[in-house]
Design an enzyme around this catalytic site. Structure first.
Site, PDB file in Angstrom:
ATOM      1  N   GLU A 204      18.798   0.141 -17.994  1.00  0.00           N
ATOM      2  CA  GLU A 204      19.149  -0.693 -16.530  1.00  0.00           C
ATOM      3  C   GLU A 204      19.278  -2.235 -17.085  1.00  0.00           C
ATOM      4  O   GLU A 204      19.239  -2.914 -15.806  1.00  0.00           O
ATOM      5  CB  GLU A 204      18.686  -0.656 -14.745  1.00  0.00           C
ATOM      6  CG  GLU A 204      16.648  -0.905 -15.066  1.00  0.00           C
ATOM      7  CD  GLU A 204      16.217  -0.766 -14.253  1.00  0.00           C
ATOM      8  OE1 GLU A 204      16.115   0.602 -13.441  1.00  0.00           O
ATOM      9  OE2 GLU A 204      16.556  -1.433 -13.651  1.00  0.00           O
TER      10      GLU A 204
ATOM     11  N   CYS B 238      15.696   3.581 -13.542  1.00  0.00           N
ATOM     12  CA  CYS B 238      15.383   4.006 -14.371  1.00  0.00           C
ATOM     13  C   CYS B 238      15.504   5.719 -14.483  1.00  0.00           C
ATOM     14  O   CYS B 238      14.010   6.114 -15.078  1.00  0.00           O
ATOM     15  CB  CYS B 238      13.491   3.971 -13.776  1.00  0.00           C
ATOM     16  SG  CYS B 238      13.217   2.308 -13.032  1.00  0.00           S
TER      17      CYS B 238
ATOM     18  N   HIS C 170       7.075   8.823 -13.705  1.00  0.00           N
ATOM     19  CA  HIS C 170       7.968   7.539 -14.128  1.00  0.00           C
ATOM     20  C   HIS C 170       6.889   7.001 -13.261  1.00  0.00           C
ATOM     21  O   HIS C 170       6.179   7.082 -12.182  1.00  0.00           O
ATOM     22  CB  HIS C 170       9.151   7.596 -13.242  1.00  0.00           C
ATOM     23  CG  HIS C 170       9.105   5.904 -12.966  1.00  0.00           C
ATOM     24  ND1 HIS C 170       9.626   4.921 -14.165  1.00  0.00           N
ATOM     25  CD2 HIS C 170       9.649   5.586 -12.087  1.00  0.00           C
ATOM     26  CE1 HIS C 170       9.831   4.138 -13.628  1.00  0.00           C
ATOM     27  NE2 HIS C 170       9.911   3.905 -12.058  1.00  0.00           N
TER      28      HIS C 170
HETATM   29  N1  CAA Z   1      -9.050  -4.744  -5.070  1.00  0.00           N
HETATM   30  C1  CAA Z   1      -8.632  -3.402  -5.417  1.00  0.00           C
HETATM   31  N2  CAA Z   1      -6.893  -3.326  -4.591  1.00  0.00           N
HETATM   32  C2  CAA Z   1      -6.681  -4.283  -3.936  1.00  0.00           C
HETATM   33  C3  CAA Z   1      -7.082  -5.598  -3.847  1.00  0.00           C
HETATM   34  C4  CAA Z   1      -8.661  -5.696  -4.565  1.00  0.00           C
HETATM   35  N3  CAA Z   1      -8.870  -7.168  -4.493  1.00  0.00           N
HETATM   36  N4  CAA Z   1      -6.138  -6.162  -3.229  1.00  0.00           N
HETATM   37  C5  CAA Z   1      -5.337  -5.098  -2.821  1.00  0.00           C
HETATM   38  N5  CAA Z   1      -5.645  -4.561  -3.506  1.00  0.00           N
HETATM   39  C6  CAA Z   1      -4.816  -3.005  -3.381  1.00  0.00           C
HETATM   40  C7  CAA Z   1      -4.076  -2.557  -1.972  1.00  0.00           C
HETATM   41  O1  CAA Z   1      -5.103  -1.864  -1.238  1.00  0.00           O
HETATM   42  C8  CAA Z   1      -2.355  -2.226  -2.099  1.00  0.00           C
HETATM   43  O2  CAA Z   1      -3.389  -0.643  -2.339  1.00  0.00           O
HETATM   44  P1  CAA Z   1      -2.735   0.855  -2.221  1.00  0.00           P
HETATM   45  O3  CAA Z   1      -1.513   1.374  -2.324  1.00  0.00           O
HETATM   46  O4  CAA Z   1      -3.283   1.974  -2.490  1.00  0.00           O
HETATM   47  O5  CAA Z   1      -2.452   0.266  -0.402  1.00  0.00           O
HETATM   48  C9  CAA Z   1      -2.394  -2.037  -3.747  1.00  0.00           C
HETATM   49  O6  CAA Z   1      -4.034  -3.011  -4.225  1.00  0.00           O
HETATM   50  C10 CAA Z   1      -1.165  -3.169  -3.804  1.00  0.00           C
HETATM   51  O7  CAA Z   1      -1.386  -4.059  -2.648  1.00  0.00           O
HETATM   52  P2  CAA Z   1      -0.177  -4.756  -1.786  1.00  0.00           P
HETATM   53  O8  CAA Z   1       0.378  -3.225  -0.709  1.00  0.00           O
HETATM   54  O9  CAA Z   1      -0.638  -6.268  -0.883  1.00  0.00           O
HETATM   55  O10 CAA Z   1       0.376  -5.352  -2.610  1.00  0.00           O
HETATM   56  P3  CAA Z   1       2.359  -6.239  -2.911  1.00  0.00           P
HETATM   57  O11 CAA Z   1       2.280  -6.063  -1.850  1.00  0.00           O
HETATM   58  O12 CAA Z   1       1.845  -7.292  -2.774  1.00  0.00           O
HETATM   59  O13 CAA Z   1       3.098  -5.186  -3.693  1.00  0.00           O
HETATM   60  C11 CAA Z   1       4.614  -4.006  -4.280  1.00  0.00           C
HETATM   61  C12 CAA Z   1       3.133  -4.362  -4.422  1.00  0.00           C
HETATM   62  C13 CAA Z   1       4.786  -3.463  -3.664  1.00  0.00           C
HETATM   63  C14 CAA Z   1       4.197  -2.162  -5.316  1.00  0.00           C
HETATM   64  C15 CAA Z   1       5.143  -4.384  -5.769  1.00  0.00           C
HETATM   65  O14 CAA Z   1       4.467  -4.005  -7.236  1.00  0.00           O
HETATM   66  C16 CAA Z   1       6.615  -4.428  -5.707  1.00  0.00           C
HETATM   67  O15 CAA Z   1       6.867  -4.681  -5.094  1.00  0.00           O
HETATM   68  N6  CAA Z   1       6.931  -4.109  -7.030  1.00  0.00           N
HETATM   69  C17 CAA Z   1       8.016  -3.206  -7.554  1.00  0.00           C
HETATM   70  C18 CAA Z   1       8.740  -2.316  -6.926  1.00  0.00           C
HETATM   71  C19 CAA Z   1       8.251  -1.257  -7.683  1.00  0.00           C
HETATM   72  O16 CAA Z   1       7.476  -1.514  -8.471  1.00  0.00           O
HETATM   73  N7  CAA Z   1       8.290  -0.097  -6.388  1.00  0.00           N
HETATM   74  C20 CAA Z   1       8.057   1.082  -7.355  1.00  0.00           C
HETATM   75  C21 CAA Z   1       8.628   2.160  -6.573  1.00  0.00           C
HETATM   76  S1  CAA Z   1      10.190   2.145  -7.102  1.00  0.00           S
HETATM   77  C22 CAA Z   1      10.612   3.021  -8.650  1.00  0.00           C
HETATM   78  O17 CAA Z   1       9.469   3.729  -9.049  1.00  0.00           O
HETATM   79  C23 CAA Z   1      11.607   2.179  -9.921  1.00  0.00           C
HETATM   80  C24 CAA Z   1      10.961   1.163 -10.306  1.00  0.00           C
HETATM   81  O18 CAA Z   1      10.679   1.085 -11.819  1.00  0.00           O
HETATM   82  C25 CAA Z   1      11.459  -0.144  -9.713  1.00  0.00           C
END
Ligand code: CAA
Length: 374
Positions: A80, A112, A234
């Site tokens: 991609e 992916c 994945h």
């Molecule tokens: N210590 C330990 N854990 C902590 C922490 C700390 N100090 N602070 C936060 N966390 C934890 C949170 O509790 C959370 O855990 P849970 O998911 O179990 O609730 C985790 O860390 C992540 O925190 P947030 O949800 O606040 O994270 P975020 O909003 O900053 O971002 C994300 C997370 C949304 C996945 C982001 O990385 C993202 O958007 N990534 C891109 C999209 C993606 O990868 N999507 C995956 C599915 S799509 C797919 O699979 C296709 C692909 O390859 C893209």
């Protein structure tokens, strides 16, 4: 007829950034990345490395054992991260590998999921052409905008595998569960270098699609979860795979499948197969005869749950020590260099960056990419 993966290898950048450093610059606790997301390092790609150069390196390793390279008559390049909407990136690979002139080469895309689509296509092709060997490559470099929530999940790698009859690593079983639905969870318009995403929606859709495709797989194959010995997901980031395991009520540890992913980040099309390689290289007991369940998810979205049976000779084809050495010999870069790489410029560092393999992107002249063997 038994058809499946006969050999497999991966490649990535020679440079990485510690997520501890990124966390400090982003004002985030490192534990959020290491525990909350499940990542500790990300590969960073210098301007002379791209999806083609790492694909060539992976492919050379995957075909190193073949005496008759002319047996490869189909190359499918799944990505991609295309830089050309017309020419297939696999044609450069075909050139450097010196594959036969009448070998078909195509590039395919569905986020992916594409390497799984390539694997299923290769399997059908081999069923029709018993002597064929199909070279499947999944190669991606994932970039999100600096400071975005996706940034710590950036990554990249190429995986290459040969699909043939009597596969030495894994027979791909018939019967799978597929689920397609139109959702804007992750996309990259042709004009953009960085992916756009709705993180929460993407995580929700990953799990919903897993539920549907997994249950469809069980119904189609008349199996229940106890007939599966190991699972690979994945892995856009490690925690997502753990959430997948919870979703299908999987009770065994999946840690062995995620060791490479934690230092390679999201390698998109390559990711599921890198999790498989991590399992092959790290499983504490023999995998011979074991059924592996595999979940492939590509945003947008298409998901497929399928399975394979590990061949008794798989250990002769895996290169665990070499893979470990490749990862350990990578060089750490500073945050400042990372920022330069993000802008695709290393001019002001006065440093010569090495490639993973022996082919490098020398220049782009009149919008034509020029690759050279070192
Ligand atoms: N210590 C330990 N854990 C902590 C922490 C700390 N100090 N602070 C936060 N966390 C934890 C949170 O509790 C959370 O855990 P849970 O998911 O179990 O609730 C985790 O860390 C992540 O925190 P947030 O949800 O606040 O994270 P975020 O909003 O900053 O971002 C994300 C997370 C949304 C996945 C982001 O990385 C993202 O958007 N990534 C891109 C999209 C993606 O990868 N999507 C995956 C599915 S799509 C797919 O699979 C296709 C692909 O390859 C893209």
């Amino acid at each position: 007829m038994k058809i499946g993966i006969d050999s497999i290898a991966f490649s990535t950048s020679r440079y990485f950034l510690r997520l501890e450093i990124l966390a400090a610059h982003r004002g985030v606790k490192f534990e959020k990345y290491s525990q909350g997301i499940g990542q500790i390092m990300m590969p960073v790609f210098p301007p002379n490395e791209d999806i083609v150069t790492i694909a060539i390196d992976a492919a050379r390793k995957a075909i190193a054992h073949i005496e008759n390279i002319a047996a490869i008559d189909f190359l499918i390049f799944a990505t991609e991260s295309s830089f050309d909407l017309s020419k297939a990136a696999g044609i450069y690979v075909h050139h450097f590998l010196k594959l036969r002139e009448d070998c078909r080469v195509i590039e395919i895309k569905q986020a992916c999921y594409s390497a799984t689509a390539a694997l299923q296509l290769a399997k059908s092709f081999v069923r029709e052409n018993h002597n064929s060997k199909v070279l499947v490559i999944g190669s991606d470099i994932v970039k999100y905008s600096s400071g975005s929530s996706g940034e710590p999940t950036q990554g990249g790698a190429a995986v290459a595998f040969l699909v043939s009859t009597d596969p030495q690593i894994m027979i791909i079983e018939d019967g799978s569960g597929v689920h397609t639905n139109d959702v804007m969870d992750f996309w990259r318009p042709a004009s953009e270098n960085e992916a756009l995403f709705d993180g929460k929606l993407s995580a929700y859709n990953y799990l919903k699609s897993l539920d549907i495709s997994f249950n469809r797989y069980l119904a189609k194959t008349n199996r229940d979860i106890s007939s599966i010995d190991y699972v690979c997901f994945h892995a856009p980031f490690g925690k997502m795979a753990h959430k997948g395991a919870q979703q299908i009520k999987w009770r065994e540890s999946i840690d062995d499948t995620l060791l490479y992913n934690s230092v390679l980040g999201n390698s998109c099309s390559a990711s599921l197969y890198i999790c498989l390689m991590s399992l092959l290289d790290h499983a504490k007991t023999s995998l011979e005869g074991k059924r592996i369940g595999l979940y492939s998810y590509g945003s947008g979205s298409v998901a497929e749950y399928f399975s394979g049976i590990i061949n008794g000779k798989y250990k002769s084809r895996i290169t665990a020590e070499k893979n470990q050495r490749m990862l350990e010999s990578r060089e750490e870069i500073s945050f400042e260099e990372y920022e330069l790489f993000c802008k695709n410029s290393s001019d002001s560092t006065n440093k010569i960056y090495e490639n993973s393999g022996t082919v490098r992107l020398k220049s782009i002249e009149n919008k034509k990419r020029i690759y050279l063997e070192n």
